[in-house]
Design a protein around this motif. Structure first.
Motif, short mmCIF file in Angstrom:
data_model
loop_
_atom_site.label_atom_id
_atom_site.label_comp_id
_atom_site.label_asym_id
_atom_site.label_seq_id
_atom_site.Cartn_x
_atom_site.Cartn_y
_atom_site.Cartn_z
N ASN A 193 -11.24 55.44 32.00
CA ASN A 193 -10.31 56.25 32.53
C ASN A 193 -10.20 57.59 31.92
O ASN A 193 -9.67 58.38 32.48
CB ASN A 193 -8.87 55.42 31.88
CG ASN A 193 -8.90 53.98 32.74
OD1 ASN A 193 -9.07 54.09 33.75
ND2 ASN A 193 -8.50 53.01 31.80
N THR A 194 -10.40 57.89 30.62
CA THR A 194 -10.52 59.17 29.96
C THR A 194 -11.25 60.28 30.67
O THR A 194 -10.90 61.35 31.14
CB THR A 194 -10.95 59.23 28.65
OG1 THR A 194 -9.73 58.38 27.53
CG2 THR A 194 -10.80 60.48 27.72
N ALA A 253 -4.23 56.43 32.64
CA ALA A 253 -5.03 57.00 31.60
C ALA A 253 -4.53 57.36 30.58
O ALA A 253 -5.39 57.22 29.31
CB ALA A 253 -6.28 57.94 32.32
N TRP A 298 -6.71 57.69 26.67
CA TRP A 298 -7.01 59.14 26.44
C TRP A 298 -6.94 59.41 25.07
O TRP A 298 -7.50 60.09 24.26
CB TRP A 298 -6.39 59.83 27.63
CG TRP A 298 -7.22 61.14 27.75
CD1 TRP A 298 -8.14 61.82 27.28
CD2 TRP A 298 -6.69 62.23 28.92
NE1 TRP A 298 -8.26 62.93 27.88
CE2 TRP A 298 -7.49 63.29 28.85
CE3 TRP A 298 -5.41 62.04 29.64
CZ2 TRP A 298 -7.18 64.41 29.46
CZ3 TRP A 298 -5.36 63.11 30.76
CH2 TRP A 298 -6.22 64.32 30.57
#
Ligand code: ATR
Length: 484
Positions: A339-340, A416, A420
């Protein structure tokens, strides 16, 4: 000799491949190279294609082209292009079209366009992306010129360009804008590419240094990621790279490659332009700085010893010995990383497109972001599934100031953000540098913050230099006597 449709000057790898691409598309191409031996070799290798013919002087080249002449230069960027134009233009006529397909600096292209316009000739600064393979099989093309010149070139450019879209038939070429627009867009494409690559390198570092994954384990993850929203050429080759072993030592290839990066300058140009135009491109620029930092190899070796007793360094070393995480924690971290990477990628592209927007206003180019993202979907290094969504977002939300306003990407960024933060915090805790991931996070956090901290800067500026400040509650410029 049969008159050719196009002349091509410069038979180094890119030029030779582009000439073959033109000929493979049944476009009669007349090639010329300053050093005749290269032309002879090219004709020995590829001259069996009836659409390829050679000229051994500039006069011969010019005399054997259909009018208005179209000549594409694929020669070294810089003074060579000016020297070539000085030789070429006295042999040409009004209405002829000269294309520079090299990586020229956009200000040079603007200057050359103006010069050729004075002679009644058309100059096209064309970004050609996709490296050797793209040049041969279909590059992404970014032509900057007058509309009149573009119309004349379009069928040819469409034929040789990469194709994209569901039909697989949409040409990766569009009219970009006047004079330096094409080379500028290619430059920013490369800047984005720097960021994209550094983001991947940062994620790789965390996988290696923090999670302690071996290259083969990582390759599986990258292969998996390549099936989803991250699907792209760079992710694909990252997986392939991680699978490769060194024949000599049996080690993973990545482990025998020296961590010192080279650069040819387009990332630096992008960053310099951003600084000049006052646009925030921190992730792109950090990616350039990361390459600069990589060059300090000797100092890095020495400083690692100086700071070897830091708890963070010891912790990171322990992780490398695979001491640290449960399978469950690892799986969570990998999901966070996925997601990051996606979120940070959105921010890097947001920065690139922001720069294009400002440049478009400054230089009067009327750049169309939806069309530009479309022609990057194939043929170039940053080709990615993601660019379909970028293009859709710009098309749907006309006049969008920044990609962060896209409804589609806002969802992804919201999803995210928590992971993150965990990724960047963990890297910081373990003393692992991830400049691109963390700068993208700061960019996102700064951009989504209505009340930042520049009030403090303004107070300081007014304190030491009487530079004045504005107030939140009334119009006007104010100064106060701070030491009263
Ligand atoms: P690469 O990095 O792939 O070698 P490049 O440096 O961008 O490519 O371009 C090299 C090409 O530019 C060659 O075709 C070179 O011609 P030579 O084979 O004669 O060296 C051409 N080139 C460089 N300087 C030139 C000049 N002043 N006039 C004409 N062609 C020139």
């Amino acid at each position: 000799m049969q008159k050719a449709k196009i002349g091509l000057i410069g038979l180094a790898v890119m030029g030779a491949n582009l000439a073959r691409n033109l000929a493979n598309n049944n476009i009669q191409t007349l090639v010329f190279n300053r050093t005749a031996a290269k032309t002879e070799q090219f004709m020995r290798d590829f001259g069996s294609n009836p659409c390829l013919q050679a000229a051994y002087s500039m006069e011969e080249l010019v005399q054997n082209l259909e009018r208005p002449r179209k000549i594409i230069m694929m020669i070294q960027a810089g003074p060579a292009v000016d020297a070539m134009l000085d030789t070429l233009t006295p042999l040409l006529e009004s209405g002829d079209i000269v294309i520079d397909g090299g990586n020229s600096y956009f200000e040079d292209t603007r200057r050359r366009s103006a010069k050729l316009a004075e002679l009644g000739m058309e100059f096209v600064g064309m970004g050609v992306s996709g490296g050797e393979e793209g040049a041969l099989n279909g590059p992404s093309l970014m032509p900057g010129c007058s509309r009149k010149a573009y119309v004349q070139l379009e069928p040819m450019l469409q034929a040789i360009s990469a194709k994209a879209g569901e039909s697989g038939k949409e040409p990766c070429v569009t009219y970009i804008g006047t004079d330096g627009a094409g080379h500028y867009v290619k430059m920013v494409h490369n800047g984005i590419e720097y960021a994209d690559m550094q983001l991947i390198a940062d994620v790789y570092t965390i996988m290696r240094q923090v999670l302690g994954l071996e290259p083969e384990e990582m390759a599986k993850v990258w292969d998996e990621w390549n099936k989803g929203e991250l699907s792209s050429y760079l992710v694909e080759i990252t997986a392939n790279i991680l699978k490769k072993k060194d024949a000599e030592t049996g080690k993973a290839m990545v482990d025998v490659i020296l961590d010192v990066a080279k650069q040819k300058g387009t990332g630096r140009w992008t960053s310099m332009s951003a600084l000049e135009l006052g646009v925030a491109t921190p992730t792109i620029t950090e990616a350039v700085f990361a390459r600069n930092m990589s060059v300090y190899k000797e100092e890095r070796i020495a400083l690692e010893k100086v700071y070897a007793d830091l708890p963070e360094a010891l912790e990171a070393a322990a992780c490398c010995r695979k001491a640290a995480f449960t399978e469950e924690e690892k799986a969570q971290m990998l999901e966070d990383l996925r997601n990051t990477l996606y979120a940070a990628k959105i921010c890097a592209y947001a920065q690139g497109f922001n720069l294009l927007g400002t440049a478009s206003e400054t230089y009067g180019w009327d750049l169309q972001m939806d069309k530009i993202s479309k022609i990057w979907r194939n043929g170039c290094i940053i080709r990615a599934r993601f660019l379909d969504d970028v293009s859709d977002s710009f098309a749907k939300q006309a006049g969008m100031k920044n990609l962060l306003f896209s409804d589609f990407f806002a969802e992804a960024l919201k999803k995210a953000r928590a992971g993150w933060g965990r990724v960047v915090a963990l890297a910081a805790e373990r003393g692992v540098s991830v400049v691109a991931l963390s700068s993208a996070l700061s960019y996102f956090d700064a951009y989504r913050t209505a009340n930042g901290n520049a009030n403090m800067l303004q107070a300081q500026r007014d304190y030491f230099g009487a530079h004045t400040y504005q107030r939140v509650d009334k119009e006007g410029s104010f100064h106060r006597e701070w030491t009263e």
